[in-house]
Design a protein around this motif. Structure first.
Motif, PDB file in Angstrom:
ATOM      1  N   LEU A  47       0.871  -1.184   0.000  1.00 60.52           N
ATOM      2  CA  LEU A  47       0.000   0.000   0.000  1.00 60.52           C
ATOM      3  C   LEU A  47       0.897   1.219   0.000  1.00 60.52           C
ATOM      4  N   LEU A  48       0.554   2.226  -0.804  1.00 63.21           N
ATOM      5  CA  LEU A  48       1.351   3.457  -0.828  1.00 63.21           C
ATOM      6  C   LEU A  48       0.650   4.551  -0.032  1.00 63.21           C
ATOM      7  N   ALA A  49       1.436   5.392   0.634  1.00 63.10           N
ATOM      8  CA  ALA A  49       0.893   6.525   1.377  1.00 63.10           C
ATOM      9  C   ALA A  49       1.462   7.806   0.786  1.00 63.10           C
TER      10      ALA A  49
ATOM     11  N   HIS B  26      -0.934   7.845   9.240  1.00 62.81           N
ATOM     12  CA  HIS B  26      -1.783   7.133  10.201  1.00 62.81           C
ATOM     13  C   HIS B  26      -2.917   6.391   9.483  1.00 62.81           C
ATOM     14  N   ASP B  27      -3.565   7.102   8.566  1.00 61.57           N
ATOM     15  CA  ASP B  27      -4.656   6.489   7.789  1.00 61.57           C
ATOM     16  C   ASP B  27      -4.174   5.291   6.990  1.00 61.57           C
ATOM     17  N   ALA B  28      -2.987   5.416   6.427  1.00 55.58           N
ATOM     18  CA  ALA B  28      -2.433   4.332   5.615  1.00 55.58           C
ATOM     19  C   ALA B  28      -2.188   3.100   6.478  1.00 55.58           C
ATOM     20  N   CYS B  29      -1.676   3.317   7.690  1.00 56.22           N
ATOM     21  CA  CYS B  29      -1.429   2.191   8.605  1.00 56.22           C
ATOM     22  C   CYS B  29      -2.753   1.516   8.979  1.00 56.22           C
ATOM     23  N   GLU B  30      -3.752   2.325   9.248  1.00 58.01           N
ATOM     24  CA  GLU B  30      -5.092   1.794   9.588  1.00 58.01           C
ATOM     25  C   GLU B  30      -5.627   0.939   8.451  1.00 58.01           C
ATOM     26  N   SER B  31      -5.532   1.494   7.259  1.00 56.23           N
ATOM     27  CA  SER B  31      -6.048   0.806   6.081  1.00 56.23           C
ATOM     28  C   SER B  31      -5.303  -0.507   5.852  1.00 56.23           C
ATOM     29  N   ALA B  32      -3.988  -0.476   6.027  1.00 57.47           N
ATOM     30  CA  ALA B  32      -3.176  -1.677   5.807  1.00 57.47           C
ATOM     31  C   ALA B  32      -3.504  -2.756   6.837  1.00 57.47           C
ATOM     32  N   LYS B  33      -3.702  -2.314   8.078  1.00 55.56           N
ATOM     33  CA  LYS B  33      -4.052  -3.276   9.152  1.00 55.56           C
ATOM     34  C   LYS B  33      -5.391  -3.932   8.832  1.00 55.56           C
ATOM     35  N   ALA B  34      -6.341  -3.096   8.429  1.00 52.58           N
ATOM     36  CA  ALA B  34      -7.685  -3.608   8.128  1.00 52.58           C
ATOM     37  C   ALA B  34      -7.668  -4.610   6.977  1.00 52.58           C
TER      38      ALA B  34
ATOM     39  N   TRP C  42       2.069   6.249 -10.237  1.00 55.39           N
ATOM     40  CA  TRP C  42       2.831   5.020  -9.980  1.00 55.39           C
ATOM     41  C   TRP C  42       1.935   3.944  -9.378  1.00 55.39           C
ATOM     42  N   ALA C  43       1.059   4.341  -8.459  1.00 55.46           N
ATOM     43  CA  ALA C  43       0.147   3.376  -7.843  1.00 55.46           C
ATOM     44  C   ALA C  43      -0.722   2.710  -8.907  1.00 55.46           C
ATOM     45  N   GLU C  44      -1.186   3.553  -9.828  1.00 63.25           N
ATOM     46  CA  GLU C  44      -2.036   3.058 -10.915  1.00 63.25           C
ATOM     47  C   GLU C  44      -1.264   2.087 -11.813  1.00 63.25           C
ATOM     48  N   ARG C  45      -0.025   2.464 -12.148  1.00 58.65           N
ATOM     49  CA  ARG C  45       0.797   1.623 -13.028  1.00 58.65           C
ATOM     50  C   ARG C  45       1.072   0.270 -12.404  1.00 58.65           C
ATOM     51  N   LEU C  46       1.199   0.260 -11.063  1.00 56.01           N
ATOM     52  CA  LEU C  46       1.537  -0.978 -10.361  1.00 56.01           C
ATOM     53  C   LEU C  46       0.311  -1.713  -9.831  1.00 56.01           C
ATOM     54  N   SER C  47      -0.848  -1.097 -10.003  1.00 52.03           N
ATOM     55  CA  SER C  47      -2.103  -1.636  -9.456  1.00 52.03           C
ATOM     56  C   SER C  47      -1.989  -1.878  -7.954  1.00 52.03           C
ATOM     57  N   VAL C  48      -1.469  -0.894  -7.252  1.00 53.80           N
ATOM     58  CA  VAL C  48      -1.444  -0.986  -5.784  1.00 53.80           C
ATOM     59  C   VAL C  48      -2.340   0.106  -5.204  1.00 53.80           C
ATOM     60  N   PRO C  49      -2.956  -0.186  -4.053  1.00 54.01           N
ATOM     61  CA  PRO C  49      -3.788   0.845  -3.434  1.00 54.01           C
ATOM     62  C   PRO C  49      -2.941   1.992  -2.897  1.00 54.01           C
ATOM     63  N   ILE C  50      -3.560   3.171  -2.862  1.00 50.89           N
ATOM     64  CA  ILE C  50      -2.850   4.344  -2.339  1.00 50.89           C
ATOM     65  C   ILE C  50      -3.774   5.108  -1.411  1.00 50.89           C
ATOM     66  N   VAL C  51      -3.222   5.555  -0.279  1.00 51.45           N
ATOM     67  CA  VAL C  51      -3.972   6.388   0.651  1.00 51.45           C
ATOM     68  C   VAL C  51      -3.478   7.817   0.483  1.00 51.45           C
ATOM     69  N   ARG C  52      -4.400   8.726   0.230  1.00 53.60           N
ATOM     70  CA  ARG C  52      -4.000  10.131   0.041  1.00 53.60           C
ATOM     71  C   ARG C  52      -5.059  11.061   0.595  1.00 53.60           C
ATOM     72  N   HIS C  53      -4.595  12.232   1.032  1.00 55.07           N
ATOM     73  CA  HIS C  53      -5.505  13.298   1.448  1.00 55.07           C
ATOM     74  C   HIS C  53      -5.330  14.426   0.455  1.00 55.07           C
ATOM     75  N   LYS C  54      -5.820  15.619   0.829  1.00 50.21           N
ATOM     76  CA  LYS C  54      -5.646  16.780  -0.060  1.00 50.21           C
ATOM     77  C   LYS C  54      -4.265  17.375   0.145  1.00 50.21           C
ATOM     78  N   MET C  55      -3.849  18.171  -0.845  1.00 49.47           N
ATOM     79  CA  MET C  55      -2.608  18.931  -0.707  1.00 49.47           C
ATOM     80  C   MET C  55      -2.776  19.857   0.502  1.00 49.47           C
ATOM     81  N   GLY C  56      -1.766  19.923   1.329  1.00 50.50           N
ATOM     82  CA  GLY C  56      -1.844  20.781   2.518  1.00 50.50           C
ATOM     83  C   GLY C  56      -2.280  20.042   3.763  1.00 50.50           C
ATOM     84  N   ALA C  57      -2.673  18.782   3.612  1.00 47.14           N
ATOM     85  CA  ALA C  57      -3.093  17.991   4.767  1.00 47.14           C
ATOM     86  C   ALA C  57      -1.883  17.665   5.643  1.00 47.14           C
ATOM     87  N   ASP C  58      -2.154  17.188   6.865  1.00 44.80           N
ATOM     88  CA  ASP C  58      -1.083  16.817   7.789  1.00 44.80           C
ATOM     89  C   ASP C  58      -0.487  15.472   7.347  1.00 44.80           C
TER      90      ASP C  58
END
Ligand code: GTP
Ligand code: GTP
Ligand code: MG
Ligand code: MG
Lengths: 292, 273
Positions: B104-106, B144-152, B122-138
């Motif tokens: 999973l990419l963050a 943190h979200d990426a870790c949650e998603s990966a655990k789930a 790159w995520a699309e080219r590799l067919s891997v999921p990606i976790v992203r927020h908006k530009m300017g996000a923390d």
């Protein structure tokens, strides 16, 4: 630091009435080491030390000045001379001019394109930014976003993979619209050993016929600066250099190697990631920085 | 066989130049040349072999593999602007996929223009999921979200991109420490690996980058990129010797397959050719 090294030079030469080959050998060795540690290329350092030695030995030491002070001044002045080679400023007249920004991967070209547009804007010149990097993922998008942040016009062909076609279309737009004083063309980063990509750059410059070709260089570039400068000079008629990431703590010796080997001086320095962090190059400030 | 003899001064000067031009650094180069000055050699090959052996001694660290602890194991890519972090993430993701791991990419660079778009491609080219927020996000929130998603989802690896930052900029180094704290709190320190990405064209400043990043976030390894150019990356010798941070991978191009595991032996042969 160089000021410490200069103190060593002062001590070594104290009590001497003239500079002789014997009493400056150690000083020259110290300076040589300092320049190599600052990433000035080996052959450029060798040439520099040779110049300093010749000038030092040719000097009659004035009664009021110590040999140490004299030698320090020679080193500093010679450094400024090396950095000022081929110095010239970007013209600010309102005739339509094209600039092409080239360089190795990741050195700051795309960001620098936007900085140039902003700098021109402050001088009352309107710029068209051209996204001609069709290779890097989201490169066009990056420049489009920066253009938006700078409130500068942006042009590209979104689906076009050939940079020549993009530049050709951009020139046509600039001519048709007749609104712009400057056109700044972003190009894909490339290795100077990649013959095919270097030839592409030559073709691009033949088709775009830029008035200015600026080699963007990372301030932390190492010994390869001589080869980089030579290669880009061989494939293009470079008109100047832009040094980026000067807000870092790299001494920036590559600036000296680049100027010496291309015969063109640094015209601007990037001092941060913001569009406004861009200023003209001052050889005397750079000399102090390289000397440490 | 030819008799052993000392090297001529001109030969020694030439060797010093060759060594310095690899970005090895002045001190190491001069030390080596001094060693050579007092020895006798029967051939050029012997001289080269001697230099190589001396340099090989300076690679003190082992552990050049990507760690395996943790599910997910989180790999954080850090480094200065433009060094090759985002591209290296794509390469490592592809390598892991080939080994049958899920990735999973963050999109942890929430600052630079089109950084999220770049990693998304790159995520699309590799067919891997990606976790992203908006530009300017923390960025810590993205991590943190990426870790949650990966655990789930029971994903093996989370590769976290970060914005380029110069090591002498305190606020940015503090931001990085916060990202490390947040990830460690979520998956545990043992499950977090921190890799510094350095540009193979850079000179002695790479050493200071490594030292400063090491002081801020204990590094587990280094990726050196762009060694497909003519630069030799000799500065890694002092990084390995003085900072004992292992170089794990070498980037050799802009495509997803252009990465190889780092081998001191292969590296030094290339350095001295
Ligand atoms: N701190 C600092 N960062 C800079 C400066 N100039 C550019 N950068 C950053 O350096 C990184 C690379 O900049 P880019 O403009 O993408 O570099 P590029 O040469 O276009 O890269 P490629 O197109 O991939 O070859 C980005 O993170 C920029 O924000 C500078 O003067 N100071
Ligand atoms: N030739 C070559 N180019 C590389 C290599 N690794 C990365 N690059 C190129 O270097 C440029 C910068 O790469 P990025 O992955 O955007 O670097 P980054 O560290 O994420 O940059 P920022 O996020 O702006 O700090 C891109 O043009 C990449 O294609 C490599 O091993 N060899
Ligand atoms: Mg670019
Ligand atoms: Mg990135």
């Amino acid at each position: 630091t160089i000021s410490e090294k200069f103190q060593v030079i002062f001590k070594t030469l104290r009590g001497h009435h003239r500079i002789s080959e014997a009493n400056i050998t150690d000083s020259l060795r110290e300076i040589r080491k300092a320049l190599l540690e600052a990433d000035v290329s080996y052959t450029i350092v060798r040439d520099f030390i040779k110049e300093v030695k010749e000038k030092s030995l040719g000097e009659k030491v004035l009664d009021l000045v110590s040999p140490g002070q004299m030698m320090t001044k020679i080193i500093y002045d010679e450094m400024v001379r090396f950095l000022s080679m081929g110095a010239c400023e970007l013209p600010l007249d309102r005739s339509f001019q094209t600039l092409m920004i080239v360089g190795l991967q990741g050195c700051g070209k795309t960001t620098t394109c936007a900085k140039l547009a902003f700098w021109f804007k402050e001088k009352g010149l309107r710029t068209l930014l051209v996204g001609a990097d069709a290779q890097r993922p989201a490169a066009k998008e990056q420049l489009r976003t920066l253009a938006g942040q700078t409130d500068v016009d942006f042009f590209t062909l979104d689906e076009e993979k050939n940079p020549l076609a993009i530049v050709h279309a951009a020139l046509k737009k600039a001519k048709d619209d007749n609104l712009y004083h400057r056109m700044v063309v972003d190009t894909a980063g490339r290795l100077h050993v990649d013959e095919e990509l270097m030839k592409e750059l030559t073709l691009l410059s033949q088709s775009a016929r830029p008035d200015h070709i600026l080699l963007t260089t990372d301030a932390m570039l190492g010994q390869d600066s001589v080869k980089t400068g030579e290669a880009f000079s061989r494939y293009l008629n470079l008109t100047g250099i832009i040094l980026t990431k000067m807000d870092g703590d790299a001494r920036g010796g590559a600036a000296m190697s680049m100027a010496a080997v291309t015969g063109k001086s640094v015209q601007f320095v990037g001092t941060g990631e913001k569009i406004s962090q861009f200023e003209p190059f001052y050889p005397d400030r750079m000399a102090s920085r390289i000397l440490g | 066989s030819s008799p052993d003899k000392k090297l001529e001064e001109e030969e020694l000067q030439n060797l010093e130049r060759v060594l310095i031009e690899t970005d090895l650094g002045v001190d190491i180069s001069m030390t080596l040349v001094d060693m050579l000055r007092h020895k006798r050699f029967s051939s050029r090959e012997e001289v080269k072999a001697f230099i190589k052996q001396e340099l090989l001694k300076r690679f003190s660290s082992s552990g050049r593999e990507l760690g395996e602890k943790g599910k997910p194991r989180v790999v954080l890519f850090v480094g200065i602007n433009g060094s090759g972090k985002t591209t290296s993430i794509a390469k490592i993701a592809s390598l892991l996929q080939k080994k049958g791991k899920t990735v999973l990419l963050a999109a942890g660079d929430t600052f630079r223009a089109a950084a999220i778009e770049q990693l998304s491609i790159w995520a699309e080219r590799l067919s891997v999921p990606i976790v992203r927020h908006k530009m300017g996000a923390d960025p810590a929130a993205v991590a943190h979200d990426a870790c949650e998603s990966a655990k789930a989802k029971g994903i093996d690896y989370v590769l976290v991109d970060t914005a380029g930052r110069l090591h002498n900029q305190n606020a940015l180094m503090e931001e990085l420490k916060k990202v490390v704290r947040v990830i460690s709190a979520r998956v545990g320190e043992d499950a977090l690996e921190k890799l510094l990405v350095i540009d193979g064209n850079a000179g002695q400043n790479s050493f200071f980058q490594a030292r400063h990043f090491q002081e801020s976030v204990r590094l587990d390894g280094i990726i050196i990129t762009k060694l497909d150019g003519s630069a030799k990356g000799g500065v890694v010798v002092s990084i390995e010797e003085e900072l004992t941070i292992p170089v794990k991978w070498v980037g050799l191009g802009e495509s997803v397959d252009d990465i190889v595991p780092f081998s001191p032996d292969v590296f030094l042969s290339a350095l001295l050719e």
